[in-house]
Design an enzyme around this catalytic site. Structure first.
Site, PDB file in Angstrom:
ATOM      1  N   ARG A  78     -16.201  28.645  16.897  1.00  0.00           N
ATOM      2  CA  ARG A  78     -16.738  29.320  15.704  1.00  0.00           C
ATOM      3  C   ARG A  78     -17.949  28.557  15.189  1.00  0.00           C
ATOM      4  O   ARG A  78     -18.266  27.475  15.653  1.00  0.00           O
ATOM      5  CB  ARG A  78     -15.669  29.316  14.611  1.00  0.00           C
ATOM      6  CG  ARG A  78     -15.257  27.889  14.254  1.00  0.00           C
ATOM      7  CD  ARG A  78     -14.431  27.767  12.996  1.00  0.00           C
ATOM      8  NE  ARG A  78     -14.280  26.365  12.620  1.00  0.00           N
ATOM      9  CZ  ARG A  78     -13.360  25.551  13.101  1.00  0.00           C
ATOM     10  NH1 ARG A  78     -12.473  25.974  13.988  1.00  0.00           N
ATOM     11  NH2 ARG A  78     -13.317  24.284  12.697  1.00  0.00           N
TER      12      ARG A  78
ATOM     13  N   GLU B  62       0.179  12.988  24.094  1.00  0.00           N
ATOM     14  CA  GLU B  62      -1.063  12.289  24.405  1.00  0.00           C
ATOM     15  C   GLU B  62      -0.940  10.847  23.978  1.00  0.00           C
ATOM     16  O   GLU B  62      -0.158  10.534  23.083  1.00  0.00           O
ATOM     17  CB  GLU B  62      -2.187  12.895  23.549  1.00  0.00           C
ATOM     18  CG  GLU B  62      -3.146  13.756  24.272  1.00  0.00           C
ATOM     19  CD  GLU B  62      -4.212  14.308  23.345  1.00  0.00           C
ATOM     20  OE1 GLU B  62      -4.586  15.462  23.568  1.00  0.00           O
ATOM     21  OE2 GLU B  62      -4.653  13.617  22.412  1.00  0.00           O
TER      22      GLU B  62
ATOM     23  N   HIS C 293      -6.889  15.624   7.566  1.00  0.00           N
ATOM     24  CA  HIS C 293      -7.576  16.333   8.648  1.00  0.00           C
ATOM     25  C   HIS C 293      -8.589  17.346   8.152  1.00  0.00           C
ATOM     26  O   HIS C 293      -8.930  18.292   8.825  1.00  0.00           O
ATOM     27  CB  HIS C 293      -6.575  16.993   9.599  1.00  0.00           C
ATOM     28  CG  HIS C 293      -5.699  15.972  10.247  1.00  0.00           C
ATOM     29  ND1 HIS C 293      -6.205  14.983  11.048  1.00  0.00           N
ATOM     30  CD2 HIS C 293      -4.377  15.754  10.176  1.00  0.00           C
ATOM     31  CE1 HIS C 293      -5.228  14.207  11.440  1.00  0.00           C
ATOM     32  NE2 HIS C 293      -4.103  14.651  10.922  1.00  0.00           N
TER      33      HIS C 293
HETATM   34  C1  MV4 Z   1      -6.125  12.315  18.094  1.00  0.00           C
HETATM   35  C2  MV4 Z   1      -6.306  11.076  17.453  1.00  0.00           C
HETATM   36  C3  MV4 Z   1      -5.983   9.940  18.159  1.00  0.00           C
HETATM   37  N1  MV4 Z   1      -5.514  10.025  19.423  1.00  0.00           N
HETATM   38  N2  MV4 Z   1      -5.647  12.345  19.354  1.00  0.00           N
HETATM   39  C4  MV4 Z   1      -7.155  15.066  14.339  1.00  0.00           C
HETATM   40  C5  MV4 Z   1      -7.771  16.418  14.300  1.00  0.00           C
HETATM   41  C6  MV4 Z   1      -7.557  17.017  15.640  1.00  0.00           C
HETATM   42  N3  MV4 Z   1      -8.744  17.647  16.077  1.00  0.00           N
HETATM   43  C7  MV4 Z   1      -7.148  15.880  16.507  1.00  0.00           C
HETATM   44  N4  MV4 Z   1      -7.101  14.700  15.694  1.00  0.00           N
HETATM   45  C8  MV4 Z   1      -6.879  13.480  16.227  1.00  0.00           C
HETATM   46  N5  MV4 Z   1      -6.392  13.470  17.492  1.00  0.00           N
HETATM   47  C9  MV4 Z   1      -5.379  11.229  19.996  1.00  0.00           C
HETATM   48  N6  MV4 Z   1      -4.910  11.282  21.251  1.00  0.00           N
HETATM   49  C10 MV4 Z   1      -6.834  11.070  16.164  1.00  0.00           C
HETATM   50  C11 MV4 Z   1      -7.112  12.267  15.540  1.00  0.00           C
HETATM   51  C12 MV4 Z   1      -7.682  12.179  14.227  1.00  0.00           C
HETATM   52  C13 MV4 Z   1      -7.017  11.577  13.146  1.00  0.00           C
HETATM   53  C14 MV4 Z   1      -5.741  11.061  13.270  1.00  0.00           C
HETATM   54  C15 MV4 Z   1      -5.111  10.454  12.193  1.00  0.00           C
HETATM   55  C16 MV4 Z   1      -5.757  10.379  10.946  1.00  0.00           C
HETATM   56  C17 MV4 Z   1      -7.006  10.920  10.807  1.00  0.00           C
HETATM   57  C18 MV4 Z   1      -7.650  11.508  11.894  1.00  0.00           C
HETATM   58  C19 MV4 Z   1      -8.923  12.029  11.731  1.00  0.00           C
HETATM   59  C20 MV4 Z   1      -9.558  12.597  12.806  1.00  0.00           C
HETATM   60  C21 MV4 Z   1      -8.942  12.663  14.043  1.00  0.00           C
END
Ligand code: MV4
Length: 511
Positions: A296, A204, A239
């Site tokens: 959930r 992605e 996360h």
């Molecule tokens: C992402 C993203 C940025 N770009 N996808 C983290 C949890 C999961 N549900 C998906 N997550 C993310 N997906 C794309 N294409 C950013 C996150 C993200 C995150 C990433 C790095 C550090 C902290 C984060 C906190 C929430 C979500």
């Protein structure tokens, strides 16, 4: 859909969520069965239930994850339904299927919906077909044999490699340049294989500095789909969410309408029943992108309960009985503002490492608009085998300002001795100008807290016996000095990012 009133529910969980579920059962006149491991012999979810069944040793794999033992316990006690809570077996399609095979109601969506949404790649494919925005990328697995460089190039760096069976950030890898690409795919795939037994990974576009915004949905078996507005969950570490609020303070009325409609479309497309959450990322230009759906009841559901006045567990149970929802969308009002702080037995000054110990003292705050969901009693040990969350402290106010003010009072009132907790981190955040302004994103913890910690700004807080408001204020204010508040001259209309995302998907469809 046959209606079947539930007389007895087995709660296949522990801690605060088991307590939370049992409370609603009691309210509804439904009797309860708790299951417990060695470590939980004296836990509150065991002492407050009607019946309890010992299911095994302390490690989850030998107790709360044992489908056979839990189904056996349900049969032994004559429970006609199982509530899985969150975590453990809550998103396990096989378990949901085995419940219905045993003529036990699984309080949750169908196994098909769990399976579809559990495969993050299939979910993306479905959402893409609905025309709902999602980060540019693939809907099929990649391998080293693919033209990886070409694909990554067309998406544009930085990219993110995610596991199809992952979710919640597990097994994610950011790749910033072509040089790292092949090795990253290879390690991500082998990590996914060992963590999930499924090596499929997909690519992605990595969105920088997004906010994590989710929509709560609720559906019955009679084609009624409702949303319960949004939650903002951007304050996370590893996360794991630490602070959530409802509603999300940056959503405009128009954006809220778009995102809730998208969430309902997704729920309809998978014949969803019960409560569920559709996660989105929102960028600084207020573009939104589908991430995944959680099938959930979520940890942070109290903030939604506080702004809507609904009991989400009661809704789950009514829907599971086959009842049609009697409320309509216009009955669901969004009232005031709610914030939740998760209180973990962790040391925020040591990378949020779990801190083993006991709740030598556990005095919880109270007062108007204050709610504490806790599954551990004063004097008890925080078991090392499970998630180290001690409680969830939630507040409600007429607006965000009042909610923040109430939370600060409640955090100051909260007394825990015996282990280190995330309370000082929550106080830091609630006093931080970036948080109070409402303009924060998923990098809040690393961008501010971790940085201040490294620079010694928080030294006064570490090892302090108590955290008075002045000390916290000083730390947060000096944080402001070293901070460059990122000016986000954002427009609320269609932007370049959204355009490029659309272009990518339409190019894909045409090829
Ligand atoms: C992402 C993203 C940025 N770009 N996808 C983290 C949890 C999961 N549900 C998906 N997550 C993310 N997906 C794309 N294409 C950013 C996150 C993200 C995150 C990433 C790095 C550090 C902290 C984060 C906190 C929430 C979500």
């Amino acid at each position: 859909m046959t209606m079947r009133d539930i007389q007895k529910i087995l709660v296949a969980n522990r801690g605060e969520i088991a307590v939370r579920i049992i409370r609603t059962c009691k309210k509804m006149g439904i009797s309860t069965v708790s299951v417990y491991s060695d470590a939980d012999t004296y836990a509150p979810h065991v002492s407050m239930t009607d019946e309890s069944v010992y299911i095994g040793a302390s490690p989850s794999a030998e107790s709360y994850l044992l489908m056979d033992r839990i189904l056996e316990a349900a049969n032994e006690t004559g429970a006609d339904a199982i509530h899985p809570g969150y975590g453990f077996l809550s998103e396990n399609a096989e378990f949901a299927r085995r419940c219905s095979d045993a003529n036990i109601i699984f309080i949750g969506p169908s196994p098909q919906a769990i399976e579809l949404m559990g495969d993050k790649m299939k979910a993306r494919e479905m959402v893409e077909s609905l025309g709902i925005p999602l980060p540019p990328g693939l809907v099929e697995p990649v391998s080293e044999k693919n033209d990886l460089e070409g694909i990554a190039q067309s998406i544009g760096y930085p990219i993110l490699i995610k596991a199809a069976a992952g979710g919640g950030g597990k097994g994610m890898r950011i790749v910033r340049e072509e040089l790292e690409l092949r090795a990253a795919v290879k390690t991500a795939a082998s990590e996914a294989a060992s963590a999930f037994g499924d090596s499929r990974v997909y690519i992605e576009k990595y969105l920088e500095n997004p906010r994590h915004v989710e929509i709560q949905v609720l559906a019955d078996n009679h084609d009624h789909y409702l949303h319960l507005y949004d939650r903002e969950c951007s304050v996370q570490r590893r996360h794991q969410k630490v602070i959530e609020e409802a509603p999300c303070s940056i959503l405009t009325e128009d954006l809220r309408t778009q995102m809730t409609s998208a969430a309902l479309e997704i729920a309809k497309a998978c014949d969803y029943t019960g409560v569920g959450t559709v996660e989105f990322l929102v960028d600084r230009h207020l573009n939104y992108y589908f991430l995944e759906m959680n099938t959930r009841l979520q940890v942070e559901h109290p903030v939604t309960e506080m702004i809507t006045g609904l009991d989400l567990v009661e809704m789950q149970i009514l829907v599971a009985q086959g009842r049609p929802l009697t409320i309509t969308q216009s009955d669901i009002e969004m009232k005031g503002h709610s914030i939740e702080c998760r209180i973990y037995a962790e040391n925020p000054f040591e990378g949020f490492l779990p801190d083993i110990g006991s709740l030598y003292k556990h005095r919880i705050p109270s007062g108007q608009g204050v709610r504490v969901d806790s599954g551990i009693e004063e004097g008890a040990e925080v078991p090392i085998y499970y998630d180290p969350m001690i409680s969830k402290l939630s507040v409600h106010g007429s607006d965000r300002e009042e909610a923040i003010a109430r939370m600060k009072v409640a955090l100051a009132e909260y007394e825990i001795t015996g282990c280190t907790t995330t309370i000082p981190f929550c106080e830091y955040t609630l006093n931080h100008p970036t948080f109070t302004s409402g303009k924060y994103d998923t990098h809040f913890v690393s961008q501010y807290f971790e940085k201040d910690l490294q620079e010694g700004v928080l030294d006064t807080l570490i090892d302090a016996d108590s955290y008075d408001t002045d000390t916290i204020m000083m730390a947060s204010l000096s944080a402001l000095l070293s901070e460059q508040i990122q000016q986000s001259n954002s427009s609320n209309t269609l932007t370049e990012q959204q355009d490029s995302s659309r272009q990518w998907w339409s190019a894909r469809r045409n090829s």
